[in-house]
Write an enzyme that holds these catalytic residues in place. Structure first.
Site, PDB file in Angstrom:
ATOM      1  N   ARG A 182     -34.132  -7.153 -15.441  1.00  0.00           N
ATOM      2  CA  ARG A 182     -34.351  -8.031 -14.224  1.00  0.00           C
ATOM      3  C   ARG A 182     -32.866  -8.683 -13.934  1.00  0.00           C
ATOM      4  NH1 ARG A 182     -38.948 -10.210 -16.450  1.00  0.00           N
ATOM      5  NH2 ARG A 182     -40.653  -9.046 -16.626  1.00  0.00           N
ATOM      6  N   ARG A 256     -44.159   6.651 -37.387  1.00  0.00           N
ATOM      7  CA  ARG A 256     -43.543   5.573 -38.045  1.00  0.00           C
ATOM      8  C   ARG A 256     -44.695   4.666 -38.224  1.00  0.00           C
ATOM      9  NH1 ARG A 256     -39.080   5.894 -39.325  1.00  0.00           N
ATOM     10  NH2 ARG A 256     -38.646   3.993 -39.199  1.00  0.00           N
ATOM     11  N   ARG A 287     -38.392  -7.728 -36.505  1.00  0.00           N
ATOM     12  CA  ARG A 287     -38.652  -8.945 -35.700  1.00  0.00           C
ATOM     13  C   ARG A 287     -39.477  -9.645 -36.723  1.00  0.00           C
ATOM     14  NH1 ARG A 287     -42.175  -5.583 -31.086  1.00  0.00           N
ATOM     15  NH2 ARG A 287     -43.568  -4.518 -32.698  1.00  0.00           N
ATOM     16  N   GLU A 310     -41.132  -7.862 -39.968  1.00  0.00           N
ATOM     17  CA  GLU A 310     -41.715  -6.450 -39.600  1.00  0.00           C
ATOM     18  C   GLU A 310     -40.544  -5.444 -40.007  1.00  0.00           C
ATOM     19  OE1 GLU A 310     -43.961  -6.553 -35.653  1.00  0.00           O
ATOM     20  OE2 GLU A 310     -43.011  -4.658 -35.834  1.00  0.00           O
ATOM     21  N   TYR A 358     -47.783   7.251 -27.001  1.00  0.00           N
ATOM     22  CA  TYR A 358     -47.478   5.756 -27.336  1.00  0.00           C
ATOM     23  C   TYR A 358     -48.289   4.854 -26.212  1.00  0.00           C
ATOM     24  CZ  TYR A 358     -43.918   1.911 -28.089  1.00  0.00           C
ATOM     25  OH  TYR A 358     -43.240   0.778 -28.821  1.00  0.00           O
ATOM     26  N   ASP A 360     -50.532   1.902 -24.638  1.00  0.00           N
ATOM     27  CA  ASP A 360     -50.819   0.455 -25.269  1.00  0.00           C
ATOM     28  C   ASP A 360     -52.343   0.205 -25.053  1.00  0.00           C
ATOM     29  OD1 ASP A 360     -48.582  -1.026 -25.417  1.00  0.00           O
ATOM     30  OD2 ASP A 360     -48.075  -1.037 -23.289  1.00  0.00           O
TER      31      ASP A 360
HETATM   32  P1  FAD Z   1     -56.493   2.853 -33.125  1.00  0.00           P
HETATM   33  O1  FAD Z   1     -56.569   1.211 -32.734  1.00  0.00           O
HETATM   34  O2  FAD Z   1     -55.096   3.140 -33.920  1.00  0.00           O
HETATM   35  O3  FAD Z   1     -57.885   3.394 -33.837  1.00  0.00           O
HETATM   36  C1  FAD Z   1     -57.895   4.556 -34.466  1.00  0.00           C
HETATM   37  C2  FAD Z   1     -58.952   4.121 -35.570  1.00  0.00           C
HETATM   38  O4  FAD Z   1     -59.304   5.534 -36.114  1.00  0.00           O
HETATM   39  C3  FAD Z   1     -58.295   3.406 -36.649  1.00  0.00           C
HETATM   40  O5  FAD Z   1     -59.022   2.097 -37.004  1.00  0.00           O
HETATM   41  C4  FAD Z   1     -58.281   4.355 -37.787  1.00  0.00           C
HETATM   42  O6  FAD Z   1     -58.507   3.488 -39.295  1.00  0.00           O
HETATM   43  C5  FAD Z   1     -59.637   5.319 -37.666  1.00  0.00           C
HETATM   44  N1  FAD Z   1     -59.453   6.788 -38.264  1.00  0.00           N
HETATM   45  C6  FAD Z   1     -58.520   7.299 -38.280  1.00  0.00           C
HETATM   46  N2  FAD Z   1     -58.697   8.435 -39.019  1.00  0.00           N
HETATM   47  C7  FAD Z   1     -59.953   8.374 -39.497  1.00  0.00           C
HETATM   48  C8  FAD Z   1     -60.663   9.126 -40.289  1.00  0.00           C
HETATM   49  N3  FAD Z   1     -60.156  10.417 -40.762  1.00  0.00           N
HETATM   50  N4  FAD Z   1     -62.075   8.681 -40.506  1.00  0.00           N
HETATM   51  C9  FAD Z   1     -62.356   7.428 -39.857  1.00  0.00           C
HETATM   52  N5  FAD Z   1     -61.773   6.714 -39.217  1.00  0.00           N
HETATM   53  C10 FAD Z   1     -60.334   7.103 -38.796  1.00  0.00           C
HETATM   54  N6  FAD Z   1     -50.691  -2.719 -27.495  1.00  0.00           N
HETATM   55  C11 FAD Z   1     -50.667  -3.440 -26.550  1.00  0.00           C
HETATM   56  O7  FAD Z   1     -51.274  -3.257 -25.376  1.00  0.00           O
HETATM   57  N7  FAD Z   1     -49.858  -4.555 -26.653  1.00  0.00           N
HETATM   58  C12 FAD Z   1     -49.068  -4.802 -27.792  1.00  0.00           C
HETATM   59  O8  FAD Z   1     -48.603  -5.772 -27.801  1.00  0.00           O
HETATM   60  C13 FAD Z   1     -49.100  -3.886 -28.832  1.00  0.00           C
HETATM   61  N8  FAD Z   1     -48.473  -4.155 -30.151  1.00  0.00           N
HETATM   62  C14 FAD Z   1     -48.557  -3.196 -31.081  1.00  0.00           C
HETATM   63  C15 FAD Z   1     -47.786  -3.376 -32.129  1.00  0.00           C
HETATM   64  C16 FAD Z   1     -47.853  -2.108 -33.057  1.00  0.00           C
HETATM   65  C17 FAD Z   1     -47.260  -2.768 -34.532  1.00  0.00           C
HETATM   66  C18 FAD Z   1     -48.765  -1.377 -32.989  1.00  0.00           C
HETATM   67  C19 FAD Z   1     -48.748  -0.200 -34.092  1.00  0.00           C
HETATM   68  C20 FAD Z   1     -49.379  -1.057 -31.950  1.00  0.00           C
HETATM   69  C21 FAD Z   1     -49.139  -1.877 -30.993  1.00  0.00           C
HETATM   70  N9  FAD Z   1     -49.948  -1.851 -29.709  1.00  0.00           N
HETATM   71  C22 FAD Z   1     -49.676  -2.632 -28.622  1.00  0.00           C
HETATM   72  C23 FAD Z   1     -50.785  -0.577 -29.414  1.00  0.00           C
HETATM   73  C24 FAD Z   1     -52.135  -0.719 -29.681  1.00  0.00           C
HETATM   74  O9  FAD Z   1     -52.588  -0.872 -30.922  1.00  0.00           O
HETATM   75  C25 FAD Z   1     -52.906   0.643 -29.153  1.00  0.00           C
HETATM   76  O10 FAD Z   1     -52.866   1.023 -28.131  1.00  0.00           O
HETATM   77  C26 FAD Z   1     -54.209   0.677 -29.853  1.00  0.00           C
HETATM   78  O11 FAD Z   1     -54.551   0.314 -31.117  1.00  0.00           O
HETATM   79  C27 FAD Z   1     -54.954   2.076 -29.504  1.00  0.00           C
HETATM   80  O12 FAD Z   1     -56.259   2.134 -29.752  1.00  0.00           O
HETATM   81  P2  FAD Z   1     -56.909   3.453 -30.442  1.00  0.00           P
HETATM   82  O13 FAD Z   1     -58.507   3.293 -30.515  1.00  0.00           O
HETATM   83  O14 FAD Z   1     -56.278   4.714 -29.867  1.00  0.00           O
HETATM   84  O15 FAD Z   1     -56.214   3.499 -31.838  1.00  0.00           O
HETATM   85  N1  UDP Z   2     -36.206  -2.049 -28.028  1.00  0.00           N
HETATM   86  C1  UDP Z   2     -34.799  -2.462 -28.440  1.00  0.00           C
HETATM   87  N2  UDP Z   2     -34.604  -3.839 -28.707  1.00  0.00           N
HETATM   88  C2  UDP Z   2     -35.615  -4.904 -28.489  1.00  0.00           C
HETATM   89  C3  UDP Z   2     -36.829  -4.494 -28.276  1.00  0.00           C
HETATM   90  C4  UDP Z   2     -37.232  -3.134 -27.756  1.00  0.00           C
HETATM   91  O1  UDP Z   2     -33.965  -1.920 -28.573  1.00  0.00           O
HETATM   92  O2  UDP Z   2     -35.336  -6.001 -28.683  1.00  0.00           O
HETATM   93  C5  UDP Z   2     -36.380  -0.698 -27.766  1.00  0.00           C
HETATM   94  C6  UDP Z   2     -36.900  -0.134 -29.089  1.00  0.00           C
HETATM   95  O3  UDP Z   2     -36.468   1.129 -28.989  1.00  0.00           O
HETATM   96  C7  UDP Z   2     -38.297  -0.289 -29.003  1.00  0.00           C
HETATM   97  C8  UDP Z   2     -38.629  -0.087 -27.299  1.00  0.00           C
HETATM   98  O4  UDP Z   2     -37.580  -0.721 -26.987  1.00  0.00           O
HETATM   99  O5  UDP Z   2     -38.797   0.913 -30.030  1.00  0.00           O
HETATM  100  C9  UDP Z   2     -40.051  -0.309 -27.038  1.00  0.00           C
HETATM  101  O6  UDP Z   2     -39.899  -1.746 -27.241  1.00  0.00           O
HETATM  102  P1  UDP Z   2     -41.412  -2.739 -27.191  1.00  0.00           P
HETATM  103  O7  UDP Z   2     -41.075  -3.915 -27.550  1.00  0.00           O
HETATM  104  O8  UDP Z   2     -42.234  -2.262 -26.278  1.00  0.00           O
HETATM  105  O9  UDP Z   2     -42.078  -1.939 -28.692  1.00  0.00           O
HETATM  106  P2  UDP Z   2     -43.281  -2.358 -29.348  1.00  0.00           P
HETATM  107  O10 UDP Z   2     -44.029  -3.645 -29.215  1.00  0.00           O
HETATM  108  O11 UDP Z   2     -44.433  -1.150 -29.016  1.00  0.00           O
HETATM  109  O12 UDP Z   2     -42.947  -1.979 -30.820  1.00  0.00           O
END
Ligand code: FAD
Ligand code: UDP
Length: 392
Positions: A182, A256, A287, A310, A358, A360
């Protein structure tokens, strides 16, 4: 009674994708759903719990911030929770200085050490990004086209190296396009119209979605221990990793994972913000999360706080796969799995792991609501018509 015997559908995974479909199919279509998860809790990666020492809500699988531009998703989730007015602001520590994220006019002024007007800042960044002339088609080119090389090297290159350990020229451009840039002092992390944290925590959303006698939830159950016992033609929704479903026969997709190092600290406030990023290579974590700050509306104890550092790394076969890497090699493998998935009878692949996207949270919910209307309403209408015809 064997829960499979009365199920009209088996849903694998109690995250946002699986739980939304379970709720819709039970509530709208009156069908019996068997929902399983191999973990011992519902909620997928959005699961949260109250820390035993401090009572603070901890996001077990990393910071989850709710935001969406999609009013349908927002209204749907508001049936199960109220949202706070939390607006996320990010920060990044570079060479001992704290800068606001996403990159905005304040970051630019602070980094270059003088005041810029919005127009001056645009000219400055346009000069720095002019080395990219064509359409950027990888993370590095996209980032430089958005913010120029000096800001890329300070805030993105090191962070991305730690987060992905993959050449940024191999990563998809969309990964960085998630972050706004921004030329104003607006410093909210997201642009979305609807934002907030669930008032009673994330897990409560899932408890309410799944509170229906037509939904039977079984935890600690792995799909692959059930697969050979499934009744013929039972529809299945699979939200686990797509490569695992096909026993890696087309190759292993790159994922990852993240390790979290939790610590209870004897202070009421460790860092003054929910998330602070560390892009410099001499810090090994990416972070630090301080969970109390996701819920400033709550009166948590003021003498202790809980944080998590993390660390990202490649996921091995026994790790939780969190982020699809989606490098060019993965895209070729995924295309083969997509073909196999389309030909798999009675199985619908969904969610972040099932589609290798990927997503959300709001996108997982939005995709499940769409699949409900386009796949499951017609599917159950057809099976109803077939069973009515059989009874005639
Ligand atoms: P998941 O939540 O991964 O659910 C899948 C489920 O399937 C899991 O509970 C797993 O145990 C189960 N499963 C897998 N294989 C099997 C099997 N063989 N048998 C039985 N069960 C099984 N999104 C946001 O909007 N905002 C955020 O700030 C944000 N931060 C994130 C930070 C991190 C570190 C991560 C990893 C993700 C983040 N996300 C965020 C993304 C968010 O987690 C996903 O969008 C959401 O979890 C997707 O839901 P899902 O149901 O597709 O998958
Ligand atoms: N990213 C970066 N620096 C930061 C934050 C994010 O380079 O301080 C890049 C990095 O490649 C990251 C991507 O932007 O994987 C998406 O960031 P976001 O915060 O959306 O990631 P998440 O919360 O999904 O881990």
């Amino acid at each position: 009674m064997d829960p499979l015997a009365k199920a009209d559908i088996l849903i694998v995974g109690a995250g946002f994708y699986g739980s939304t479909l379970a709720e819709r199919i039970a509530t709208r279509l009156g069908r019996h759903v068997l929902l399983i998860d191999r973990r011992e809790h519902i909620g997928g990666n959005a699961y949260t719990y109250a820390d035993a020492t401090t009572g603070i809500e901890v996001h077990k699988y990393g910071a989850h911030l709710f935001h969406t531009p999609n009013e349908t998703v927002w209204n749907y989730l508001r049936r199960f929770t109220g949202f706070s007015d939390y607006r996320h602001r990010g920060f990044s520590v570079h060479r001992g200085q704290v800068y606001p994220l996403p990159i905005n006019l304040a970051t630019i002024c602070q980094f270059f050490g003088r005041r810029f007007t919005p127009d001056e800042a645009r000219v400055l960044i346009a000069g720095h990004s002019s080395e990219i002339t064509g359409t950027p088609d990888n993370l590095e080119e996209k980032a430089i086209s958005m913010i120029g090389r000096p800001l890329y090297e300070a805030f993105v290159r090191g962070y991305t190296a730690k987060q992905w350990q993959t050449d940024p020229r191999e990563l998809p451009a969309e990964v960085i396009a998630r972050l706004p840039v921004r030329f104003t002092f607006a410093d909210g992390y997201f642009n979305d119209r609807f934002q907030g944290q669930p008032l009673d925590g994330f897990t409560a959303i899932f408890e309410r979605m799944l509170d229906n006698p037509l939904i039977e939830t079984r935890l600690g159950v792995d799909f692959f221990s059930l697969k050979q016992h499934l009744p013929d033609r039972l529809p299945v929704v699979f939200t686990g990793p797509i490569d695992r479903y096909f026993d890696y026969s087309e190759g292993e997709l790159g994922w990852r994972t993240v390790d979290f190092e939790h610590e209870v600290v004897d202070t009421g406030d460790f860092q003054g913000a929910a998330v602070i990023n560390y892009p410099d290579p001499d810090t090994h974590f990416t972070r630090i999360l301080e969970f109390r700050h996701f819920n400033p509306e709550r009166s948590y104890q003021t003498d202790r706080t809980i944080i998590a550092r993390e660390y990202a790394r490649f996921a091995g076969p026994t790790d939780e796969p969190y982020y699809p890497i989606d490098a060019s090699r993965d895209r070729a493998i995924h295309a083969r799995y997509r073909k196999r998935a389309a030909a798999e009878p009675n199985v619908h692949f969904g969610g972040r792991l099932g589609t290798y996207k990927y997503l959300d949270m709001h996108q997982a919910v939005g995709a499940a609501l769409k699949a409900f209307e386009t796949v499951f309403v017609p599917l159950f209408a057809a099976s109803q018509a077939a069973s009515d015809a059989g009874q005639r």
